[in-house]
Scaffold this active site. Sequence first.
Site, short mmCIF file in Angstrom:
data_model
loop_
_atom_site.label_atom_id
_atom_site.label_comp_id
_atom_site.label_asym_id
_atom_site.label_seq_id
_atom_site.Cartn_x
_atom_site.Cartn_y
_atom_site.Cartn_z
N CYS A 281 7.54 -4.47 8.88
CA CYS A 281 7.71 -4.82 10.31
C CYS A 281 6.46 -4.64 11.16
O CYS A 281 6.06 -5.58 11.86
CB CYS A 281 8.84 -3.97 10.89
SG CYS A 281 10.43 -4.36 10.19
N ARG A 349 5.69 -3.26 0.53
CA ARG A 349 5.13 -4.32 1.38
C ARG A 349 4.16 -3.76 2.42
O ARG A 349 4.48 -2.81 3.12
CB ARG A 349 6.26 -5.09 2.09
CG ARG A 349 6.96 -6.06 1.16
CD ARG A 349 8.10 -6.75 1.86
NE ARG A 349 9.19 -5.82 2.16
CZ ARG A 349 10.27 -6.18 2.85
NH1 ARG A 349 10.39 -7.40 3.32
NH2 ARG A 349 11.23 -5.30 3.08
C1 UDX Z 1 9.97 0.11 11.72
C2 UDX Z 1 10.58 0.53 13.06
O1 UDX Z 1 10.44 1.94 13.22
C3 UDX Z 1 12.02 0.09 13.14
O2 UDX Z 1 12.56 0.45 14.41
C4 UDX Z 1 12.04 -1.41 12.96
O3 UDX Z 1 13.25 -1.98 13.18
C5 UDX Z 1 11.48 -1.77 11.59
O4 UDX Z 1 10.13 -1.30 11.54
P1 UDX Z 1 9.98 0.97 9.21
O5 UDX Z 1 9.20 -0.26 8.86
O6 UDX Z 1 11.10 1.39 8.32
O7 UDX Z 1 10.61 0.82 10.67
O8 UDX Z 1 8.91 2.13 9.28
P2 UDX Z 1 8.62 3.41 10.22
O9 UDX Z 1 9.45 4.57 9.83
O10 UDX Z 1 8.64 3.03 11.63
O11 UDX Z 1 7.10 3.72 9.76
C6 UDX Z 1 6.10 2.71 9.86
C7 UDX Z 1 4.77 3.21 9.35
O12 UDX Z 1 4.24 4.22 10.20
C8 UDX Z 1 4.80 3.81 7.95
O13 UDX Z 1 3.68 3.36 7.23
C9 UDX Z 1 4.72 5.31 8.22
O14 UDX Z 1 4.19 6.07 7.17
C10 UDX Z 1 3.84 5.34 9.44
N1 UDX Z 1 3.99 6.56 10.26
C11 UDX Z 1 5.15 6.80 10.92
C12 UDX Z 1 2.91 7.44 10.37
O15 UDX Z 1 1.84 7.22 9.77
N2 UDX Z 1 3.04 8.54 11.16
C13 UDX Z 1 4.19 8.80 11.85
O16 UDX Z 1 4.22 9.83 12.59
C14 UDX Z 1 5.28 7.92 11.73
#
Ligand code: UDX
Length: 458
Positions: A281, A349
Amino acid sequence: MQRQSDGPAIQPHQTPVSRETEQMADGRIAVIGTGYVGLTSGTCLAGLGHEVVCGDVDPAKVERMSRGEVPIFEDGLQELMRQGIAAGNLTFVHGARNAVRGAKFIFLCLPTPDGGDGRADLRIVHQVVAEIGPLLDPGAVLVTKSTVPVGTAEDITAALARDDVSVVSNPEFLQEGTAVRNFMKPDRVVVGSDDRAAAEAVAALYDKLNAPKVITSAESSELIKYASNAFLATKLSFINSIAGLAEVVGADVVEIAHGMGFDERIGDKFLKAGPGWGGSCFPKDTKALATIALDRGVSFPLLAATTLSNEEAQDRMADKVRDAAGGDLAGVKVALWGLTFKANTDDLRDSPALEVALRLDTEGARLRGYDPTVSQDLPAKNGYPAVPAAGDAYDAAAGATVIVLLTEWAEFAEIDLTKVAEVAPGAVIVDGRNLLDPQAAMAAGLRYVPLGRREARC
Ligand code: UDX
């Protein structure tokens, strides 16, 4: 992506229909597309007592789901899915046509991939709308759940050309790994449409959740989704850049995030520095929002900077590994701990771990990876290099000069560092998620390099 032609409907399980389901019968829900958004949404809507029929183009997948098999790694989903199947209010059929017959609400949960130019590719959505449009009952409500560009509800309304069918935007905010929890305990439910009554009817499907409901125009609802994801991505890019700065000035990004997080206007979530953000996303939605703004002639420089900062975070991680190896990666054995884009998912992905792997591979490093959800060697794919898969973290680390922790899996925090030092004597651990205990690493005889914090010295 090519859609397959519709086949015969797979007969739903003949379980007696509960009274609650009977009450909901005239509000039957069809979910089109059973990827992680569709399957989670359909299953959770059934969990709320609605009668739900999920349609997918893949007959083999439909058959497996009808048996209660979950094709994705998602906490709590299997149990809820089996409950819905057993209660008789969750069924799976082959083909959109078979799902929409007699449905009041039709949730489109279809892929909207990056079309290659930053714009979302809506071909599948439009194909399905063209296919099911003439089959919808008068009074039906077509709901877009997939992330779609601003104006899609309007486009769908025009393509449908049916005054008796309403179109509503109801974006998902599901995080992989906690999607069921996110659905059942949402921060908010966003519903947008120019048809207020239809929007309220969709919002009412979530009544049991007791969540704040935000009812808006279709355009606002569509933009809320992009704005939320791009905002979170920007927050992450910001803290990752702060991590880079902290290293240079001798500050500590963990302390900084802690200090910032107490400010209620900032909040303490999404402030963990890492090797960049990824997944299905954030990269796609950040680029798509930038393109939406560009197409409308609106300057939004922050979005390009957010993406650039993310690439730089990945570069910095590769720099750290090279430095740890003494300045040259050619022929150096590097263990990758974690391959998925974040913990508690099997999704690779747009994984930052693979982005870092690519940078290391380009410089000649010999890679070996371990991830709790990856059991087979990763082939070279989508521009990423092949990564041989080890059976466990120690196996991956064996003989490595550098071990780089890229995904925040809890099992890495529990790792026996003495055992790591035995299989990789003198190795350097580059901790891209600040997950390990620096003192324990040093006590085990390993050099430990954190991210955005001072390296602890003996
Ligand atoms: C995201 C959105 O949060 C969600 O609301 C939407 O509908 C779909 O996209 P997701 O893709 O599951 O969800 O991932 P998310 O948990 O948001 O993490 C995204 C990225 O940020 C990951 O690579 C994660 O490792 C990174 N991340 C997250 C960090 O590096 N640090 C953090 O503190 C939080």
